[in-house]
Enzyme design. Sequence first.
Site, PDB file in Angstrom:
ATOM      1  N   CYS A 158      -1.991  13.572 -15.404  1.00 25.76           N
ATOM      2  CA  CYS A 158      -2.899  14.716 -15.446  1.00 25.76           C
ATOM      3  C   CYS A 158      -4.319  14.246 -15.172  1.00 25.76           C
ATOM      4  O   CYS A 158      -4.638  13.065 -15.284  1.00 25.76           O
ATOM      5  CB  CYS A 158      -2.797  15.447 -16.776  1.00 25.76           C
ATOM      6  SG  CYS A 158      -3.571  14.576 -18.136  1.00 25.76           S
ATOM      7  N   HIS A 177      -1.513   1.495  -4.243  1.00 28.63           N
ATOM      8  CA  HIS A 177      -1.945   2.883  -4.053  1.00 28.63           C
ATOM      9  C   HIS A 177      -1.126   3.883  -4.868  1.00 28.63           C
ATOM     10  O   HIS A 177      -1.133   5.069  -4.572  1.00 28.63           O
ATOM     11  CB  HIS A 177      -1.903   3.248  -2.561  1.00 28.63           C
ATOM     12  CG  HIS A 177      -2.941   2.539  -1.743  1.00 28.63           C
ATOM     13  ND1 HIS A 177      -2.949   2.518  -0.362  1.00 28.63           N
ATOM     14  CD2 HIS A 177      -4.027   1.810  -2.121  1.00 28.63           C
ATOM     15  CE1 HIS A 177      -3.989   1.813   0.062  1.00 28.63           C
ATOM     16  NE2 HIS A 177      -4.654   1.364  -0.976  1.00 28.63           N
ATOM     17  N   GLN A 206       0.848  -1.199   0.000  1.00 31.64           N
ATOM     18  CA  GLN A 206       0.000   0.000   0.000  1.00 31.64           C
ATOM     19  C   GLN A 206       0.883   1.249   0.000  1.00 31.64           C
ATOM     20  O   GLN A 206       0.381   2.365  -0.066  1.00 31.64           O
ATOM     21  CB  GLN A 206      -0.879   0.010   1.256  1.00 31.64           C
ATOM     22  CG  GLN A 206      -1.808  -1.179   1.348  1.00 31.64           C
ATOM     23  CD  GLN A 206      -2.343  -1.354   2.769  1.00 31.64           C
ATOM     24  OE1 GLN A 206      -3.351  -0.756   3.140  1.00 31.64           O
ATOM     25  NE2 GLN A 206      -1.676  -2.161   3.562  1.00 31.64           N
TER      26      GLN A 206
HETATM   27  P1  OAD Z   1      -1.353   2.838   9.096  1.00 28.67           P
HETATM   28  O1  OAD Z   1      -0.738   4.096   9.573  1.00 28.67           O
HETATM   29  O2  OAD Z   1      -2.835   2.725   9.136  1.00 28.67           O
HETATM   30  O3  OAD Z   1      -0.774   1.595   9.917  1.00 28.67           O
HETATM   31  C1  OAD Z   1       0.600   1.434  10.115  1.00 28.67           C
HETATM   32  C2  OAD Z   1       0.825   0.140  10.877  1.00 28.67           C
HETATM   33  O4  OAD Z   1       2.226  -0.055  11.003  1.00 28.67           O
HETATM   34  C3  OAD Z   1       0.248   0.123  12.295  1.00 28.67           C
HETATM   35  O5  OAD Z   1      -0.495  -1.069  12.485  1.00 28.67           O
HETATM   36  C4  OAD Z   1       1.487   0.148  13.195  1.00 28.67           C
HETATM   37  O6  OAD Z   1       1.300  -0.589  14.398  1.00 28.67           O
HETATM   38  C5  OAD Z   1       2.497  -0.534  12.312  1.00 28.67           C
HETATM   39  N1  OAD Z   1       3.909  -0.196  12.589  1.00 28.67           N
HETATM   40  C6  OAD Z   1       4.423   0.944  13.119  1.00 28.67           C
HETATM   41  N2  OAD Z   1       5.769   0.873  13.179  1.00 28.67           N
HETATM   42  C7  OAD Z   1       6.119  -0.331  12.664  1.00 28.67           C
HETATM   43  C8  OAD Z   1       7.367  -1.001  12.436  1.00 28.67           C
HETATM   44  N3  OAD Z   1       8.530  -0.424  12.747  1.00 28.67           N
HETATM   45  N4  OAD Z   1       7.337  -2.239  11.896  1.00 28.67           N
HETATM   46  C9  OAD Z   1       6.157  -2.822  11.555  1.00 28.67           C
HETATM   47  N5  OAD Z   1       4.959  -2.247  11.752  1.00 28.67           N
HETATM   48  C10 OAD Z   1       4.936  -1.014  12.288  1.00 28.67           C
HETATM   49  O7  OAD Z   1      -0.768   2.585   7.614  1.00 28.67           O
HETATM   50  P2  OAD Z   1      -1.342   1.617   6.485  1.00 28.67           P
HETATM   51  O8  OAD Z   1      -1.922   0.384   7.068  1.00 28.67           O
HETATM   52  O9  OAD Z   1      -0.267   1.477   5.480  1.00 28.67           O
HETATM   53  O10 OAD Z   1      -3.774   5.116   1.799  1.00 28.67           O
HETATM   54  O11 OAD Z   1      -2.498   2.510   5.889  1.00 28.67           O
HETATM   55  C11 OAD Z   1      -3.196   2.055   4.766  1.00 28.67           C
HETATM   56  C12 OAD Z   1      -3.538   3.213   3.863  1.00 28.67           C
HETATM   57  O12 OAD Z   1      -4.198   4.239   4.598  1.00 28.67           O
HETATM   58  C13 OAD Z   1      -2.341   3.917   3.256  1.00 28.67           C
HETATM   59  O13 OAD Z   1      -1.846   3.279   2.102  1.00 28.67           O
HETATM   60  C14 OAD Z   1      -2.894   5.258   2.927  1.00 28.67           C
HETATM   61  C15 OAD Z   1      -3.645   5.535   4.214  1.00 28.67           C
HETATM   62  O14 OAD Z   1      -4.666   6.450   4.144  1.00 28.67           O
HETATM   63  C16 OAD Z   1      -3.819   6.051   0.848  1.00 28.67           C
HETATM   64  O15 OAD Z   1      -3.147   7.050   0.899  1.00 28.67           O
HETATM   65  C17 OAD Z   1      -4.756   5.718  -0.257  1.00 28.67           C
END
Ligand code: OAD
Length: 236
Positions: free
Chosen positions: A117, A109, A91
Amino acid sequence: MRDAEWVMVLTGAGVSRESGIPTFRDAQEGLWADFDPQKLATVEGYLADPALVWSWYDMRRLKVGQAQPNPGHYALVALEKEVPHFFLVTQNIDGLHRRAGSQNVVELHGNIARHKCFDGGHAPQQELPYGLTEPPQCQQCGSMIRPDVVWFGEALPTRELRVAFAAAEKCEVALVVGTSALVQPAAALPLIAKERGAMLIEVNPDETDLTEFSDIYLPGKSGDVLPQLIDTLKVL
Ligand code: OAD
């Protein structure tokens, strides 16, 4: 994992945390704690204030460009070499998996380094400079240039989505790393894999909605846990 022929890895922002890139939903440091996704990550937000949104992505593109892959990214490069059919579904828009050397990367994503554009989806011919205060115009059709990332309310790229769902249906192991598993449709992939009989392994310092469905939960940072996992696989 040692015997698996098909492996799907799903990654989220946590994998890049140790490269200095903030996650989205961390209560203190997460991007969405300080910034409003409706203003910054929707088409409506961009049209309402193009300069603001352009500058925000410009700043993030600069930071991502300066960041380096971390041991978690490199461990997944090593894992790919061990598995005949390996799919790294991410993602993340930072491109760090590819920069680390991962080959079969499916960017669900988009990618912050790319642009397109609004009207024709044309990509600019050259890389865009940093520091523009307004979004540039498309040289082919004149419409406004935007980052080639998926915003809330937008469909995911068709080809990537198809490959990701096929990987989820086919894999014998689904390794889910550093995602809160709250954003669809990515969050559905591990559960589809599990339903089809895959072993589900989660790596995350904090439990998520997925943890109770995981066969193995490895609490910890991806930069610590993934290299250990690879070392273990190699001696097995
Ligand atoms: P989140 O910010 O929702 O979640 C990040 C996850 O990483 C959490 O569960 C943390 O506990 C975990 N985490 C933090 N530090 C870590 C580490 N050192 N090692 C492993 N895990 C760790 O981010 P995403 O799940 O990526 O979408 O969010 C999904 C989507 O929501 C993104 O792609 C973005 C956002 O809105 C778009 O922009 C379309």
